[in-house]
Scaffold this active site. Structure first.
Site, short mmCIF file in Angstrom:
data_model
loop_
_atom_site.label_atom_id
_atom_site.label_comp_id
_atom_site.label_asym_id
_atom_site.label_seq_id
_atom_site.Cartn_x
_atom_site.Cartn_y
_atom_site.Cartn_z
N ASP A 137 7.44 11.35 -6.39
CA ASP A 137 6.05 10.93 -6.42
C ASP A 137 5.73 9.97 -5.28
O ASP A 137 6.59 9.22 -4.82
CB ASP A 137 5.69 10.31 -7.78
CG ASP A 137 6.62 9.19 -8.18
OD1 ASP A 137 7.75 9.50 -8.57
OD2 ASP A 137 6.23 8.01 -8.05
N ASP A 153 3.10 7.09 -3.77
CA ASP A 153 2.05 6.12 -4.04
C ASP A 153 1.43 5.69 -2.72
O ASP A 153 2.13 5.51 -1.72
CB ASP A 153 2.62 4.89 -4.75
CG ASP A 153 3.17 5.24 -6.12
OD1 ASP A 153 2.62 6.16 -6.76
OD2 ASP A 153 4.15 4.63 -6.55
N ASP A 155 7.43 -6.02 -6.89
CA ASP A 155 8.60 -6.62 -7.55
C ASP A 155 9.76 -6.92 -6.60
O ASP A 155 10.15 -8.06 -6.42
CB ASP A 155 9.04 -5.78 -8.76
CG ASP A 155 9.13 -4.29 -8.50
OD1 ASP A 155 8.98 -3.88 -7.33
OD2 ASP A 155 9.37 -3.53 -9.46
P1 ATP Z 1 10.79 5.34 -8.81
O1 ATP Z 1 9.51 6.07 -8.55
O2 ATP Z 1 11.95 5.76 -8.03
O3 ATP Z 1 11.07 5.26 -10.25
P2 ATP Z 1 9.30 3.10 -7.82
O4 ATP Z 1 9.74 1.83 -7.16
O5 ATP Z 1 8.48 4.03 -7.01
O6 ATP Z 1 10.60 3.81 -8.36
P3 ATP Z 1 7.08 3.05 -9.57
O7 ATP Z 1 7.00 2.70 -11.02
O8 ATP Z 1 6.71 4.41 -9.12
O9 ATP Z 1 8.56 2.72 -9.14
O10 ATP Z 1 6.22 1.94 -8.82
C1 ATP Z 1 5.76 2.09 -7.49
C2 ATP Z 1 5.71 0.74 -6.79
O11 ATP Z 1 4.82 -0.14 -7.47
C3 ATP Z 1 7.03 -0.01 -6.77
O12 ATP Z 1 7.84 0.42 -5.70
C4 ATP Z 1 6.59 -1.44 -6.62
O13 ATP Z 1 6.21 -1.73 -5.31
C5 ATP Z 1 5.33 -1.47 -7.47
N1 ATP Z 1 5.63 -1.84 -8.87
C6 ATP Z 1 5.89 -1.01 -9.89
N2 ATP Z 1 6.10 -1.68 -11.03
C7 ATP Z 1 5.97 -2.99 -10.73
C8 ATP Z 1 6.05 -4.19 -11.49
N3 ATP Z 1 6.35 -4.16 -12.78
N4 ATP Z 1 5.84 -5.35 -10.83
C9 ATP Z 1 5.54 -5.37 -9.53
N5 ATP Z 1 5.45 -4.29 -8.76
C10 ATP Z 1 5.66 -3.09 -9.34
MG MG Z 2 7.51 5.83 -7.65
#
Ligand code: ATP
Ligand code: MG
Length: 440
Positions: free
Chosen positions: A50, A52, A128
């Site tokens: 995915d 973002d 985060d």
């Molecule tokens: P993956 O998609 O591999 O599970 P990800 O880091 O992309 O990991 P997502 O939940 O898709 O996780 O979140 C996208 C982005 O949003 C993260 O990389 C981070 O920058 C931000 N983010 C997500 N959750 C949080 C949180 N709880 N607090 C702060 N920032 C967050």
């Molecule tokens: Mg993600």
């Protein structure tokens, strides 16, 4: 700023949907960046699922640019741009904003609403981990690193942005995200980010159960479940999310239970990596089996109702677990069936075998038996017998039914419980999964 010739991100590895959104925003005069996990994983040579996007356009402005766009979330307003199966998430840069200001709400240190918009620098520091705050700019293909995420990627380390205790209090689920990312990426959680776990881990008990369910699936069903389990156990956080699992690991059958969970998760990881389907029911059946067994044995040992011990403890463990992690009923029903079918594998009478093979939950229950066999050598023979019976031709079937059955004591569920289940089944008209009532 890291220019395009100094990093390895190629547009070929970015989905078509994400590229279209990025270019469209940019052409309309907005800033548009790929951000978060996708940039991190691309830099590590992975293939993100995915994508973002972060932009200075407001959600309403984003909606104005795309027909296939809907705005979601009240706590955290976002735009979703839909291309067939793919959903591209577009978020407006979040700002700092004073507490009580505009549309951010903090309760007991937790951020419960965040719709204050700001600059990209402000957006970066409210993320985060430093490795999650890298931005890929579609305007010049450079990467922007405001917090030192690139260096962390090279060192394979996870650092929180800002003061760890504060950041975990804002959102305790970040502790689980640390564990998950460490497992997924094979990174080390930096000491500063891991130290607060002991003091703040209990805050996870107050996290929304629905969110912990989603997070559990990401932990265990994304192809790195075994690593997640070990990291969760090692970090001391397991007890707050799966209390009965953590307790059972330190009890009498703890080592065997650990083998069961680890074998089951290793199998699950292989399935995910091979593109096969996996079900949350099987996962939670694994994680909770130790607690169910331990509780049932305690009931029996203390002279309680042996007939219902397993069924009752299954119910109790599920009830306790769903207070933490909202496992939907459609999965917990299947978990109970998987557990309840285990004693039936002992009954190698042709008629019953045929019936069990036709049971709608046979596959899941058999897979569970196989994992039990991997964890407990005394069950391996039984699991093999059931493997053979499924592929046997008529001649082989004859042979298989002549073999003496393995010792009944090999199976965890006591005889009394088995008898009781059979009797109960006979009374029910429909039986399990619509099977006809058991023969006398
Ligand atoms: P993956 O998609 O591999 O599970 P990800 O880091 O992309 O990991 P997502 O939940 O898709 O996780 O979140 C996208 C982005 O949003 C993260 O990389 C981070 O920058 C931000 N983010 C997500 N959750 C949080 C949180 N709880 N607090 C702060 N920032 C967050
Ligand atoms: Mg993600």
């Amino acid at each position: 700023m890291i220019s395009r010739d100094q990093h390895g991100i190629s547009r070929r590895n970015i989905s078509n949907g994400a590229l279209r959104v990025l270019y469209r925003l940019n052409e309309a005069g907005y800033e548009a960046f790929l951000v978060g996990g996708a940039v991190r994983d691309l830099l590590l040579g992975g293939h993100p699922k995915d994508f973002d996007i972060a932009t200075n356009a407001t959600p309403e402005e984003v909606r104005g640019l795309f027909r296939n766009c809907r705005l979601i979330g009240r706590r955290f307003r976002l735009a979703h741009v839909v291309f067939g199966q793919e959903i591209v998430e577009v978020a407006t840069f979040r700002g700092i904003g004073e507490e009580g200001n505009a549309d951010r709400h903090v309760v007991d240190g937790r951020i419960v609403r965040d719709n204050v918009y700001g600059s990209i620098e402000e957006d970066a520091i409210r993320r985060d981990f430093r490795v999650n705050a890298l931005y890929y700019n579609i305007a010049d293909f450079s990467v922007r690193d405001y917090v030192g995420g690139m260096a962390d990627l090279e060192k394979k380390e996870l650092h929180l942005i800002g003061e760890p205790e504060l950041r975990y209090r804002e959102d305790p689920v970040r502790m689980l995200r640390a564990v998950r990312l460490a497992a997924k990426l094979d990174f080390r959680i930096d000491e500063s980010a891991a130290r607060p776990f002991a003091r703040l881990g209990a805050l996870l008990c107050e996290a929304a159960p629905a969110r912990l369910f989603d997070e559990s699936l990401k932990l265990f069903l994304s192809g790195h479940g075994l690593a997640s389990f070990r990291e969760l156990d090692r970090s001391g956080l397991l007890q707050f999310v799966f209390p009965s699992t953590a307790a059972a690991l330190s009890k009498r059958h703890g080592d065997e239970f650990r083998r069961l969970v680890e074998c089951g998760l290793a199998n699950t990881d292989h399935r995910v990596q091979a593109g096969k389907s996996v079900t949350p029911a099987f996962l939670f059946a694994l994680l909770l089996w130790g607690g169910v067994r331990e509780r049932a044995e305690r009931i029996i040992a203390s002279g309680g109702d042996a007939l219902h011990a397993y069924g009752d403890s299954a119910e109790a463990v599920i009830l306790e677990q769903t207070a933490r992690v909202a496992i939907p009923r459609r999965f917990s029903l299947v978990m109970e069936e998987i557990w309840a079918l285990q004693p039936r594998f002992e009954q190698k009478i042709k008629k019953r075998v045929t019936r069990l093979l036709a049971h709608p939950r046979f596959r899941a229950a058999y897979d569970f038996l196989v994992v039990r066999g991997q964890a407990d050598p005394s069950l391996a023979e039984l699991a093999q017998w059931w493997e053979q019976i499924q592929v046997a031709d008529t001649a082989r079937l004859g042979e298989l039914f002549q073999q003496p059955s393995p010792a009944a004591s090999d199976v965890a569920v006591p005889r009394a419980a088995r008898k009781r289940r059979r009797r109960r089944r006979r009374k029910s008209v429909v039986g399990e999964g619509g099977a006809p009532p058991a023969e006398p």
